[in-house]
Design an enzyme around this catalytic site. Structure first.
Site, PDB file in Angstrom:
ATOM      1  N   ASP A   1       0.876  -1.168   0.000  1.00  9.50           N
ATOM      2  CA  ASP A   1       0.000   0.000   0.000  1.00  9.50           C
ATOM      3  C   ASP A   1       0.915   1.220   0.000  1.00  9.50           C
ATOM      4  O   ASP A   1       1.525   1.542   1.015  1.00  9.50           O
ATOM      5  CB  ASP A   1      -0.889  -0.038   1.255  1.00  9.50           C
ATOM      6  CG  ASP A   1      -1.742   1.218   1.411  1.00  9.50           C
ATOM      7  OD1 ASP A   1      -1.694   2.106   0.530  1.00  9.50           O
ATOM      8  OD2 ASP A   1      -2.461   1.307   2.427  1.00  9.50           O
TER       9      ASP A   1
ATOM     10  N   LYS B   1       2.833  11.211  -3.337  1.00 11.25           N
ATOM     11  CA  LYS B   1       1.761  10.600  -4.137  1.00 11.25           C
ATOM     12  C   LYS B   1       0.909  11.664  -4.829  1.00 11.25           C
ATOM     13  O   LYS B   1       0.353  11.421  -5.893  1.00 11.25           O
ATOM     14  CB  LYS B   1       0.910   9.741  -3.204  1.00 11.25           C
ATOM     15  CG  LYS B   1      -0.059   8.798  -3.894  1.00 11.25           C
ATOM     16  CD  LYS B   1      -0.693   7.901  -2.849  1.00 11.25           C
ATOM     17  CE  LYS B   1      -1.712   6.960  -3.432  1.00 11.25           C
ATOM     18  NZ  LYS B   1      -2.258   6.075  -2.387  1.00 11.25           N
TER      19      LYS B   1
ATOM     20  N   GLU C   1      -7.321   0.572  -4.370  1.00 10.81           N
ATOM     21  CA  GLU C   1      -7.318   0.481  -2.907  1.00 10.81           C
ATOM     22  C   GLU C   1      -8.657   0.007  -2.322  1.00 10.81           C
ATOM     23  O   GLU C   1      -8.666  -0.903  -1.501  1.00 10.81           O
ATOM     24  CB  GLU C   1      -6.875   1.817  -2.307  1.00 10.81           C
ATOM     25  CG  GLU C   1      -5.383   2.038  -2.532  1.00 10.81           C
ATOM     26  CD  GLU C   1      -4.933   3.485  -2.418  1.00 10.81           C
ATOM     27  OE1 GLU C   1      -5.732   4.332  -1.977  1.00 10.81           O
ATOM     28  OE2 GLU C   1      -3.773   3.775  -2.776  1.00 10.81           O
TER      29      GLU C   1
ATOM     30  N   ASP D   1     -13.292   5.190   1.223  1.00 11.17           N
ATOM     31  CA  ASP D   1     -11.855   5.195   1.516  1.00 11.17           C
ATOM     32  C   ASP D   1     -11.302   6.624   1.480  1.00 11.17           C
ATOM     33  O   ASP D   1     -11.064   7.174   0.408  1.00 11.17           O
ATOM     34  CB  ASP D   1     -11.151   4.296   0.468  1.00 11.17           C
ATOM     35  CG  ASP D   1      -9.634   4.228   0.670  1.00 11.17           C
ATOM     36  OD1 ASP D   1      -9.112   4.902   1.580  1.00 11.17           O
ATOM     37  OD2 ASP D   1      -8.990   3.489  -0.092  1.00 11.17           O
TER      38      ASP D   1
END
Lengths: 620, 175
Positions: free
Chosen positions: A25, A87, A184, A206
Site C-alpha cells: 500500500d 503521491k 485500494e 476510503d
C-alpha cells in the site's frame, strides 16, 4: 539441470517452494507491505517493529537518502529536501497540484510530470516513490528470507492512466515485478469480504491522506465485482490538516512563515486533528523559529464546522457511484470504512446519515488495503490452495475519449466498464494523399478537451496515399487489468500496419526510465547487466514451468510436429538459461512465446467450452 | 487463435431477445474465472496476451447481452437489421413532439436548479422505459423485426434523455 516441480493449477506448491509475493500500500502519508503466511495475511514490520513506513524521503547533498521515520525527524531541519506526500505529485503537472504556494519544494515544471530540485539533484515523483518501494522491498526480502517473485501495488481507484503508469514505473525502478496494480477500495473489499464471508452489495468509503475513493461492489461466493467507482484524487486527510493550518495562521495573525515554521505548523495541525478525534477540546500550541509563541484553543465542534465542506465534498462522488451502479442507498448492505481519515467522528457521522446505517469499522483502516493486496498477490503468484479461488472484476474509473473537431471529446470507453476492455474506432483522411494523422487521447468526464486530462498524442504514419476519405484507419484502445491503456492502429483498406508514435503528455519516456534505472543501480552498487541477467533467468524459469505444465495437461491439443516444435524451443531455452547472456535468454523466451501462441489460444478456447458444458444452459 | 463466435455463442445462451439472466451471469463468471488475466499473472507473454484478449471479448459480450437495449440492437444486427445506420428513416411525429416536451422539462428543471424535479423526471422516465421494453420484447416475440428496430431507435433517444437528467443532477451536486 534442476528438475522442475510442476503443480496443478489451484494446488499450492510445498511450503519451502512458496513463491514470496507481497502486497504494497503506497500511501500518501504512510506505506505498508504485507504478505500471506500459513494462509494468514499479515503486515511485515521493520526491524524496530513499526508496521508503517511514513511516506517521507530526504535527499542529502552527498547522494544518500533517509526514508520513513528517520526522514520525518529530519524534516523540520531540512524541509526543502524532505519530500512528503509525493503521491500527490504522481503523474501530475505543476498546475494540477493544490496548495503549491505552501509547499517548501523547488518545483521544476517540465513538459510532463512535475519534478523537484533537491540537494541531490532534480528528482521526479517516480524516483521518490521508488525509494519508498525499494525500502519496503528490502524489508520484505529480509523478513521472508528470499527474493520476491512479485508484488501487487495498490493505487487509488480514481487514479487516471498517467498516475497508474507513474506508480508502475516507480515499482519497476524499485526492482519489483508488478503482478497487478490493484485499486485500494477493491483491496479493502477483498480483505473484508474474505474475513467476513460477506455476500451482497457492499460499499467501500476510503478517505486516505491525499485521496478519496468510493466503490460499490457485488460480493458473492468467490466473486468480487466492482459495479462502480468514483472519487477525488486530490482530497484527503491532508486537506483537513491544511484547513486547520490556515485557521491557525489567520487566528494568530502570523506573518508569512519560514519553510521550517511552515513544516512545524503543518505537523502540529495534523497532531491536533488526530487529538480532536478523541477529545472535545485542544490547544494549538507551537513556538516559532523567531521565538514567537502560538497558543490557540480549539474545540471539536469548531474543527468539524471549519471542515464540514470537505466532508460534504466526499458525498457527491458517493452518490454518483450509486447512480452509476443503478442503486440506491437502501440497496447497500454495509459500508466498509478505509483510510486513517475515516477515524474522524464527523466523517463517520456523515456516512452513517447518508446510508442510514452504522459504517463497518471492524478492520484497521490503516492496514486493510495492504492486507487485501497481499491476499491478491498470493493468489496471483500461484500460491492459493484449492477452494481459496476467487475472481476479481474491476472497472476503469474515468472515461477515455478522443479529441474531435472544435476541441470536443468523443467518449470511446465509458467509465465503470469492466476491465479488461477494448474499443476500436475508425478514422479516415480528410486530404488527398494524406499520409499521417494525429490523435489526441484524453481521460475524464467533461465535454471539452481542455477540461479533461491529456493522456497522449499519437501520430499515425505510413498511411497509403489515397484520395480524401478513402483510407480507413482502425485505432484500437485496449485497457488491461491494471487499468493501463495501450493503443494500436491499422490501415484496414490496404492492411498496412500504421506505426504509432506514443508521446505521453504526462508520465515518462522509456529513455528516461532506462536512464533512471541505470542511475539507481549505479547508486546501489548493482550492475545493470547482472540485474538484467537475473530478471531474464527468473522469467525463463517462469516460462519453462508454465509451458511444462501446459504440455503435461494438454499435449493432446497438439499434433506431433507442433509438439516437437515446442519441445525444441523448451530445450533451447533451458540450455540458454544456464548461460550468462541476458539477450540470448530473452530471444529464446520470445521464440518459445511465439511457438506456444496458438497452443495457448487453443487451451484458452477449450477452457471456455469446458466452462459452458456440464451445466443446463437454456436453449443450447 | 481463439475462434470467432458471436456474443450468444460465446456465453452459451440461445440467440433470442429473452435471455435467462441467471444463466448469463453464471456463464460469464464461470468463463471469466478461467480466462481472466489474473489467472495468468505468472504465465508467459503469449498466454497473458491471449487471456487479456479473450477476457476483453467476454466482457464485451456480457455487457452487450445484459443490457436490454444493447442486446436488442446486437440481435437485430445479427439478423441483418442495422438499427444505428437507419438514420434516414423518419421518426414518428408524435414521438418527436414528446421528445421536445421532455427536453423542455429537463431544461426547466436544470434552470430552476431543482434536483427534486430532475429526480421526479427520472422516475417518470423509468416507468416509460419499462413499458417500452415490454413492447420491444413483444415485437421480438412476434418476429416483427422492423417495428422492433423502430422501437429500439426510440429507446436510444430515451437513453439520451436519461443521461441528460443524470448530467443535470451531477452538475447541481458538483457545486
Amino acid at each position: 539441470m534442476a528438475l522442475l516441480q510442476i503443480s496443478e493449477p489451484g494446488e499450492s506448491p510445498a511450503p519451502h517452494q512458496r513463491r514470496h509475493a507481497v502486497g504494497i500500500d503506497l500511501g500518501t502519508t504512510n506505506s505498508l507491505v504485507a504478505t500471506v503466511r500459513n494462509g494468514i495475511a499479515g503486515i511485515l514490520n521493520d526491524e524496530q517493529g513499526h508496521p508503517l513506513l511514513p511516506s517521507i524521503v530526504r535527499f542529502r547533498a552527498d547522494g544518500s537518502v533517509s526514508v520513513g521515520y528517520e526522514a520525518e525527524i529530519e524534516r523540520a531541519r531540512d524541509p526543502k529536501n524532505t519530500i512528503v506526500s509525493v503521491k500527490r505529485f504522481m503523474g501530475r503537472g505543476l498546475r494540477d497540484i493544490a496548495h503549491v504556494e505552501n509547499s517548501p519544494y523547488d518545483f521544476v515544471n517540465g513538459p510532463g510530470m512535475v519534478q523537484i530540485r533537491t540537494a541531490a539533484g532534480v528528482k521526479s515523483p517516480v524516483e521518490v516513490s521508488a525509494v519508498l518501494l525499494q525500502e519496503l522491498r528490502v524489508r520484505a526480502e529480509r523478513s521472508l528470507g528470499g527474493e520476491l517473485v512479485g508484488a501487487v501495488v495498490t493505487v487509488p481507484a480514481y487514479f487516471d492512466d498517467a498516475q497508474r503508469q507513474a506508480t508502475k514505473d516507480a515499482a519497476a525502478l524499485a526492482g519489483l515485478n508488478v503482478l497487478r496494480l490493484l485499486s485500494e477500495p477493491t483491496a479493502a473489499a477483498i480483505a473484508y469480504g474474505l474475513d467476513n464471508a460477506a455476500e451482497g452489495i457492499y460499499a467501500v468509503y476510503d478517505l486516505g491522506g491525499g485521496t478519496f475513493d468510493f466503490s460499490v461492489l457485488r460480493l458473492s461466493t468467490g466473486v468480487f465485482e466492482v459495479l462502480a467507482t468514483s472519487g477525488d484524487a486530490a482530497l484527503g486527510g491532508d486537506d483537513f490538516d491544511h484547513r486547520l493550518f490556515c485557521w491557525a495562521l489567520e487566528k494568530a495573525k502570523l506573518a508569512p512563515l519560514s519553510a521550517g515554521d511552515n513544516t512545524l505548523l503543518s505537523a502540529k495541525s495534523r497532531e491536533i486533528k488526530e487529538y480532536l478525534t478523541h477529545h472535545a477540546e485542544a490547544r494549538f500550541n507551537a513556538k516559532l523559529g523567531s521565538g514567537e509563541v502560538v497558543d490557540l484553543p480549539l474545540s471539536q465542534a469548531e474543527f468539524w464546522e471549519m471542515t464540514r465542506h470537505l466532508v460534504a465534498k466526499t458525498l457527491a462522488p458517493t452518490r454518483k457511484a450509486l447512480r452509476d451502479a443503478g442503486l440506491s442507498v437502501a440497496d447497500v448492505k454495509g459500508v466498509v470504512m478505509v483510510g486513517g481519515a475515516t477515524r474522524m467522528p464527523h466523517v463517520q457521522r456523515a456516512v452513517a446519515e447518508l446510508f442510514a446505517q452504522a459504517p463497518l469499522n471492524n478492520l484497521d483502516p490503516d492496514k486493510v488495503v495492504a492486507l487485501g493486496a497481499a491476499m491478491q498477490a498470493n493468489a496471483l503468484a500461484g500460491n492459493r490452495a484449492a477452494g481459496e479461488d476467487w475472481l476479481l472484476l474491476d472497472v476503469i474509473p474515468l472515461s477515455l475519449g478522443l479529441e474531435t473537431m472544435g476541441g470536443l471529446v468523443e467518449r470511446v470507453i465509458h467509465r465503470n466498464s469492466t476491465l479488461p476492455v477494448a474499443r476500436a474506432q475508425e478514422f479516415t483522411t480528410f486530404k488527398d494523399g494524406q499520409s499521417a494523422m494525429s490523435i489526441h487521447v484524453v481521460q475524464g468526464e467533461r465535454e471539452l478537451v481542455s477540461d479533461c486530462r491529456s493522456l497522449a498524442r499519437f501520430e499515425l504514419h505510413g498511411i497509403p496515399p489515397l484520395v480524401a476519405g478513402a483510407a480507413r484507419i482502425k485505432v484500437t484502445f485496449q485497457v488491461d487489468a491494471d487499468g493501463l491503456l495501450a493503443v494500436s492502429a491499422q490501415e484496414t483498406s490496404s492492411g498496412a500496419q500504421a506505426s504509432v508514435a506514443v508521446k505521453p503528455s504526462y508520465g515518462l519516456s522509456d529513455e528516461r526510465i532506462t536512464r533512471m534505472l541505470r542511475d539507481s543501480f549505479e547508486h546501489a552498487g548493482d550492475d545493470l547487466r547482472t540485474r538484467a541477467l537475473r530478471e531474464q533467468q527468473v522469467e525463463a524459469q517462469r516460462m519453462l514451468q508454465s509451458v511444462e505444465a501446459a504440455l503435461e495437461q494438454d499435449a493432446a491439443l497438439l499434433d506431433a510436429a507442433e509438439f516437437a516444435g515446442i519441445r525444441a524451443c523448451v530445450n533451447s531455452l533451458r540450455t540458454k538459461a544456464q548461460c550468462d547472456d541476458h539477450r540470448a535468454i530473452k530471444s529464446a523466451i520470445d521464440e518459445l512465446n511465439r511457438a506456444t501462441e496458438s497452443f495457448a489460444g487453443r487451451r484458452m478456447d477449450r477452457s471456455v467450452q469446458e466452462a459452458l458444458t456440464g451445466r443446463s444452459v437454456a436453449g443450447i | 487463435m481463439v475462434q470467432a463466435r458471436n456474443h450468444f455463442e460465446l456465453l452459451g445462451v440461445a440467440a433470442a431477445y429473452a435471455v435467462p439472466a441467471e444463466a448469463l451471469d453464471r456463464s460469464y463468471r464461470e468463463i471469466q474465472s478461467r480466462v481472466h488475466p489474473d489467472r495468468f499473472a505468472a504465465s508467459g507473454e503469449a498466454e497473458r496476451r491471449i487471456a487479456m484478449q479473450l477476457a476483453t471479448q467476454v466482457n464485451e459480450a456480457y455487457q452487450t447481452l445484459r443490457h436490454p437495449l444493447k442486446r436488442a440492437i446486437y440481435l437485430l444486427g445479427l439478423q441483418g437489421v442495422e438499427v444505428l445506420s437507419q438514420t434516414h428513416t423518419a421518426m414518428e411525429p408524435a414521438f418527436l413532439v414528446q421528445q421536445l416536451e421532455w427536453h423542455e422539462n429537463i431544461g426547466e428543471a436544470r434552470a430552476a436548479r431543482s434536483t427534486a424535479r430532475l429526480e421526479s423526471l427520472r422516475a417518470q422516465l423509468s416507468v416509460e422505459k419499462r413499458e417500452r421494453f415490454a413492447r420491444l420484447a413483444n415485437l421480438f416475440g412476434s418476429g416483427a423485426l422492423q417495428p422492433a428496430a423502430e422501437a429500439a431507435r426510440q429507446l436510444l433517444f430515451i437513453d439520451k434523455l436519461e443521461q441528460e437528467i443524470g448530467d443535470g443532477i451531477e452538475s447541481l451536486e458538483d457545486l
